[in-house]
Write a protein that holds these residues in place. Structure first.
Motif, PDB file in Angstrom:
ATOM      1  N   ARG A 173       0.850  -1.203   0.000  1.00  0.00           N
ATOM      2  CA  ARG A 173       0.000   0.000   0.000  1.00  0.00           C
ATOM      3  C   ARG A 173       0.882   1.249   0.000  1.00  0.00           C
ATOM      4  O   ARG A 173       1.838   1.325   0.770  1.00  0.00           O
ATOM      5  CB  ARG A 173      -0.897  -0.011   1.239  1.00  0.00           C
ATOM      6  N   TYR A 191      -3.229   0.277  -3.532  1.00  0.00           N
ATOM      7  CA  TYR A 191      -2.914  -0.946  -2.787  1.00  0.00           C
ATOM      8  C   TYR A 191      -3.023  -2.145  -3.701  1.00  0.00           C
ATOM      9  O   TYR A 191      -3.757  -2.143  -4.683  1.00  0.00           O
ATOM     10  CB  TYR A 191      -3.789  -1.097  -1.538  1.00  0.00           C
ATOM     11  N   TYR A 200      -3.434  -5.990  -2.552  1.00  0.00           N
ATOM     12  CA  TYR A 200      -3.542  -6.912  -1.428  1.00  0.00           C
ATOM     13  C   TYR A 200      -3.652  -8.357  -1.918  1.00  0.00           C
ATOM     14  O   TYR A 200      -4.413  -8.648  -2.838  1.00  0.00           O
ATOM     15  CB  TYR A 200      -4.788  -6.600  -0.583  1.00  0.00           C
TER      16      TYR A 200
END
Length: 285
Positions: free
Chosen positions: A6, A25, A27
């Motif tokens: 991030r 970001y 993830y």
């Protein structure tokens, strides 16, 4: 582009007087959801590149999938509701509407007002992005991470201008209002067969495509690979099943998972919690 979990940049640190935050970001697993918040005097453009993300404004819940764009109006409370920040990739850009704080990327006021007012008109609407948009978003991250000359600062101005212009153009394109017939057919098939392993090649066969072409088509249509899509539906069913008297192992095998351990890993990846913790929390409600 640097492979980081991030990144968040304060655009005013780079001379963008009407910029607030630009962030990104990527993830590999879900993160805690966004608490309810607002951006004072600024609209926020969210570019969901991969995976799935939810935004809740008032009582309205918006679901973003891969390649979706969503504009949050200024001074508007929003969150991810009861959902986590999802596995996947997302960029966001926040721009102040007040022209008295300075020019937006050195654009004349008339031009910047046109772009921002057009985006305001599209707030709380979901529309599709483009491949070029993703390239420019990635370039912007690169330049913000490596500002080393006046040329870099000029490029940052230009890229933000390009992003706003391209987003406005995309917002004016006719959007698909309903899922394709083929995707609806697959949804029904998956729902009927959640109790077992569903193979990608059998899904491809149902809609009359080669497996290779099907994978690319499916990702474009749904914003995620077929296997992830199936697992997300299985986990949604698991949430229902875990509220019954079934054990976690029974729920896992009942949804075609090869082991309760793999089920627990998949469940946590998409919900941020284990099946046992989820069941306990549901019983405490």
């Amino acid at each position: 582009m640097a492979l980081q979990d991030r990144r968040v940049f304060n655009l005013r640190d780079f001379g963008i007087k009407r910029g607030l935050s630009f962030g990104h970001y990527r993830y590999k697993a879900v993160k805690p959801g966004l608490e309810s918040h607002l951006h004072q005097g600024a609209l926020e453009i969210c570019f969901c590149m991969k995976g799935q993300q939810y935004y809740k404004i008032g009582e309205q819940l918006y679901e973003l999938n891969g390649n979706d764009i969503f504009v949050v109006p200024p001074d508007t409370m929003h969150s991810t509701g009861e959902f986590p920040e999802d596995k996947g990739e997302l960029f966001w850009l926040q721009i102040l509407l007040d022209s008295s704080v300075g020019k937006l990327c050195n654009m004349p006021k008339k031009q910047s007002d046109f772009l921002l007012n057009t985006l305001l008109d599209k707030s709380q609407c979901i529309f599709k992005g483009s491949f070029q948009l993703k390239l420019n978003l990635e370039k912007l991250v690169d330049y913000l991470e490596n500002v080393d000359s006046m040329l870099s600062k000029i490029m940052i101005d230009q890229l933000i201008t390009q992003l706003l212009l391209e987003t406005v153009i995309l917002s004016k394109k006719t959007q698909k209002s309903l899922p394709s017939i083929k995707l609806n057919t697959l949804d029904k098939y998956i729902q009927k067969n959640l109790f077992r392993i569903i193979y990608v090649d059998e899904m491809a066969n149902i809609v009359g495509m080669s497996t290779g072409y099907f994978k690319a088509w499916f990702k474009k249509e749904s914003g995620m690979p077929p296997k992830e899509y199936v697992n997300r539906l299985k986990i949604e069913q698991a949430k229902i099943d875990l509220r019954t008297t079934k054990t976690v192992t029974e729920v896992a095998f009942g949804l075609g998972f090869a082991s309760s351990q793999y089920f627990a890993t998949t469940f946590k990846k998409f919900t941020g919690t284990t099946p046992k913790s989820y069941r306990r929390l549901q019983r405490e409600l």
